[in-house]
Structure formats: C-alpha cells, structure tokens
Design a protein around this motif. Structure first.
Motif, mmCIF file in Angstrom:
data_model
loop_
_atom_site.group_PDB
_atom_site.id
_atom_site.type_symbol
_atom_site.label_atom_id
_atom_site.label_comp_id
_atom_site.label_asym_id
_atom_site.label_seq_id
_atom_site.Cartn_x
_atom_site.Cartn_y
_atom_site.Cartn_z
ATOM 1 N N ARG A 1 15.404 5.327 1.792
ATOM 2 C CA ARG A 1 15.003 4.988 0.431
ATOM 3 C C ARG A 1 14.781 3.488 0.420
ATOM 4 N NH1 ARG A 1 15.159 7.814 -4.083
ATOM 5 N NH2 ARG A 1 15.837 6.057 -5.334
ATOM 6 N N LYS A 2 13.525 3.106 0.240
ATOM 7 C CA LYS A 2 13.154 1.698 0.262
ATOM 8 C C LYS A 2 12.297 1.386 -0.955
ATOM 9 C CE LYS A 2 11.776 -0.188 4.064
ATOM 10 N NZ LYS A 2 12.619 -1.243 4.552
ATOM 11 N N TYR A 3 12.070 0.110 -1.180
ATOM 12 C CA TYR A 3 11.278 -0.343 -2.318
ATOM 13 C C TYR A 3 9.789 -0.261 -1.993
ATOM 14 C CZ TYR A 3 9.597 -3.305 -6.092
ATOM 15 O OH TYR A 3 8.936 -3.786 -7.188
ATOM 16 N N ASP A 4 9.024 0.371 -2.873
ATOM 17 C CA ASP A 4 7.567 0.442 -2.749
ATOM 18 C C ASP A 4 6.971 -0.471 -3.821
ATOM 19 O OD1 ASP A 4 4.883 1.048 -2.607
ATOM 20 O OD2 ASP A 4 5.165 3.212 -2.590
ATOM 21 N N PRO A 5 6.377 -1.598 -3.434
ATOM 22 C CA PRO A 5 5.856 -2.544 -4.426
ATOM 23 C C PRO A 5 4.645 -2.030 -5.199
ATOM 24 C CG PRO A 5 5.331 -3.282 -2.220
ATOM 25 C CD PRO A 5 6.220 -2.091 -2.074
ATOM 26 N N VAL A 6 3.970 -1.008 -4.693
ATOM 27 C CA VAL A 6 2.805 -0.470 -5.393
ATOM 28 C C VAL A 6 3.234 0.217 -6.689
ATOM 29 C CG1 VAL A 6 0.843 1.104 -5.222
ATOM 30 C CG2 VAL A 6 1.550 -0.207 -3.234
ATOM 31 N N VAL A 7 4.301 1.022 -6.628
ATOM 32 C CA VAL A 7 4.796 1.710 -7.826
ATOM 33 C C VAL A 7 6.005 1.002 -8.431
ATOM 34 C CG1 VAL A 7 3.905 3.987 -7.256
ATOM 35 C CG2 VAL A 7 6.128 3.305 -6.400
ATOM 36 N N ARG A 8 6.469 -0.051 -7.772
ATOM 37 C CA ARG A 8 7.600 -0.868 -8.217
ATOM 38 C C ARG A 8 8.865 -0.040 -8.436
ATOM 39 N NH1 ARG A 8 5.339 -4.171 -13.045
ATOM 40 N NH2 ARG A 8 3.738 -2.595 -13.130
ATOM 41 N N ARG A 9 9.191 0.799 -7.450
ATOM 42 C CA ARG A 9 10.396 1.636 -7.487
ATOM 43 C C ARG A 9 10.933 1.833 -6.070
ATOM 44 N NH1 ARG A 9 10.956 4.970 -12.116
ATOM 45 N NH2 ARG A 9 9.237 4.636 -13.524
ATOM 46 N N HIS A 10 12.182 2.271 -5.992
ATOM 47 C CA HIS A 10 12.739 2.712 -4.722
ATOM 48 C C HIS A 10 12.360 4.177 -4.546
ATOM 49 C CE1 HIS A 10 15.182 -0.923 -4.842
ATOM 50 N NE2 HIS A 10 15.351 -0.732 -3.548
ATOM 51 N N VAL A 11 11.720 4.491 -3.434
ATOM 52 C CA VAL A 11 11.271 5.854 -3.160
ATOM 53 C C VAL A 11 11.632 6.221 -1.725
ATOM 54 C CG1 VAL A 11 9.372 5.797 -4.809
ATOM 55 C CG2 VAL A 11 8.977 5.082 -2.473
ATOM 56 N N LEU A 12 11.442 7.484 -1.399
ATOM 57 C CA LEU A 12 11.736 7.979 -0.062
ATOM 58 C C LEU A 12 10.589 7.635 0.886
ATOM 59 C CD1 LEU A 12 13.848 9.693 1.476
ATOM 60 C CD2 LEU A 12 12.391 11.648 1.030
ATOM 61 N N SER B 1 13.275 2.117 22.980
ATOM 62 C CA SER B 1 12.932 2.177 21.561
ATOM 63 C C SER B 1 11.444 2.456 21.362
ATOM 64 C CB SER B 1 13.276 0.865 20.869
ATOM 65 O OG SER B 1 14.653 0.651 20.906
ATOM 66 N N LEU B 2 11.163 3.254 20.346
ATOM 67 C CA LEU B 2 9.789 3.562 19.966
ATOM 68 C C LEU B 2 9.497 2.942 18.609
ATOM 69 C CD1 LEU B 2 9.722 7.388 20.712
ATOM 70 C CD2 LEU B 2 8.775 5.586 22.117
ATOM 71 N N LEU B 3 8.262 2.550 18.400
ATOM 72 C CA LEU B 3 7.855 2.087 17.084
ATOM 73 C C LEU B 3 7.405 3.292 16.273
ATOM 74 C CD1 LEU B 3 5.819 -1.135 17.848
ATOM 75 C CD2 LEU B 3 8.068 -0.977 16.834
ATOM 76 N N VAL B 4 7.927 3.417 15.053
ATOM 77 C CA VAL B 4 7.540 4.509 14.168
ATOM 78 C C VAL B 4 7.081 3.926 12.837
ATOM 79 C CG1 VAL B 4 9.018 6.246 15.213
ATOM 80 C CG2 VAL B 4 9.902 4.840 13.381
ATOM 81 N N LYS B 5 6.240 4.667 12.173
ATOM 82 C CA LYS B 5 5.681 4.248 10.894
ATOM 83 C C LYS B 5 6.407 5.003 9.785
ATOM 84 C CE LYS B 5 1.093 4.266 8.756
ATOM 85 N NZ LYS B 5 -0.303 4.645 9.009
ATOM 86 N N LEU B 6 6.971 4.280 8.823
ATOM 87 C CA LEU B 6 7.617 4.895 7.668
ATOM 88 C C LEU B 6 6.653 4.805 6.491
ATOM 89 C CD1 LEU B 6 11.183 3.402 8.017
ATOM 90 C CD2 LEU B 6 10.472 5.710 8.550
ATOM 91 N N VAL B 7 6.240 5.965 5.980
ATOM 92 C CA VAL B 7 5.232 6.030 4.924
ATOM 93 C C VAL B 7 5.892 6.414 3.607
ATOM 94 C CG1 VAL B 7 3.080 7.129 4.204
ATOM 95 C CG2 VAL B 7 3.511 6.718 6.611
ATOM 96 N N SER B 8 5.496 5.743 2.547
ATOM 97 C CA SER B 8 6.026 6.016 1.219
ATOM 98 C C SER B 8 5.565 7.385 0.734
ATOM 99 C CB SER B 8 5.547 4.947 0.244
ATOM 100 O OG SER B 8 5.904 5.284 -1.069
ATOM 101 N N THR B 9 6.473 8.129 0.091
ATOM 102 C CA THR B 9 6.124 9.441 -0.448
ATOM 103 C C THR B 9 5.738 9.358 -1.921
ATOM 104 O OG1 THR B 9 8.427 9.882 -0.961
ATOM 105 C CG2 THR B 9 7.617 10.662 1.164
ATOM 106 N N ALA B 10 5.701 8.154 -2.479
ATOM 107 C CA ALA B 10 5.364 7.986 -3.895
ATOM 108 C C ALA B 10 3.883 8.271 -4.126
ATOM 109 C CB ALA B 10 5.684 6.571 -4.345
ATOM 110 N N THR B 11 3.581 8.814 -5.301
ATOM 111 C CA THR B 11 2.191 9.078 -5.662
ATOM 112 C C THR B 11 1.807 8.229 -6.859
ATOM 113 O OG1 THR B 11 2.843 10.917 -7.072
ATOM 114 C CG2 THR B 11 2.211 11.445 -4.817
ATOM 115 N N LYS B 12 0.527 7.971 -6.951
ATOM 116 C CA LYS B 12 0.004 7.170 -8.050
ATOM 117 C C LYS B 12 -1.229 7.885 -8.591
ATOM 118 C CE LYS B 12 -1.107 2.424 -9.115
ATOM 119 N NZ LYS B 12 -1.281 1.078 -8.609
ATOM 120 N N THR B 13 -1.338 8.015 -9.911
ATOM 121 C CA THR B 13 -2.490 8.694 -10.490
ATOM 122 C C THR B 13 -3.665 7.726 -10.583
ATOM 123 O OG1 THR B 13 -1.683 8.189 -12.703
ATOM 124 C CG2 THR B 13 -1.156 10.350 -11.828
ATOM 125 N N THR B 14 -4.837 8.233 -10.250
ATOM 126 C CA THR B 14 -6.047 7.420 -10.313
ATOM 127 C C THR B 14 -6.688 7.570 -11.687
ATOM 128 O OG1 THR B 14 -7.384 9.222 -9.442
ATOM 129 C CG2 THR B 14 -6.457 7.688 -7.839
#
Length: 66
Positions: free
Chosen positions: A48-59, A7-20
């Motif tokens: 598809r997981k929950y992203d607490p930064v944007v408070r939505r389920h995203v890819l 098994s390898l460890l992989v990083k799953l990164v949220s594809t959600a964007t947030k406007t500054t």
C-alpha cells in the motif's frame, strides 16, 4: 570470482482507477520499481503506497519489468 546478484527488478503498478471525461475508468498508470530476491520472497509483492495521481494510498501489485 564475484557472486551474481540474485535480486530481480520488479515493477509495482498502482491498482487505482481514474474516470475520464467520457466516463471510462482507466488505471492511473503510476508505477515504481523495486528489487526482490526470489529466494527469500517467492510470492508476488503487494504494497500500500501513495499514488500522486489520485492523491491516496492504494494497493500496488507486482508486474514484470519489460
């Protein structure tokens, strides 16, 4: 002798964007780490997981863990 774990460890990164405040769109930067066996799953992971930064389920897409 013990077998080496495949098994390898992989990083799953949220594809959600947030406007500054300046109007730019940036990634949230939220990620999670999972194990993946490359023999059983040769393709890259996508969930598809929950992203607490944007408070939505995203890819979430797989990236290399540094």
């Amino acid at each position: 002798m013990a077998k080496k774990n495949a098994s390898l460890l992989v990083k799953l990164v949220s594809t959600a964007t947030k406007t500054t405040k300046t109007g730019e769109e940036k990634l949230t930067g939220y990620f999670c780490v999972k194990k993946r066996n490359p023999k059983n799953l040769p393709k890259k992971l996508e969930f598809r997981k929950y992203d607490p930064v944007v408070r939505r389920h995203v890819l979430f897409k797989e990236e290399k863990l540094k």
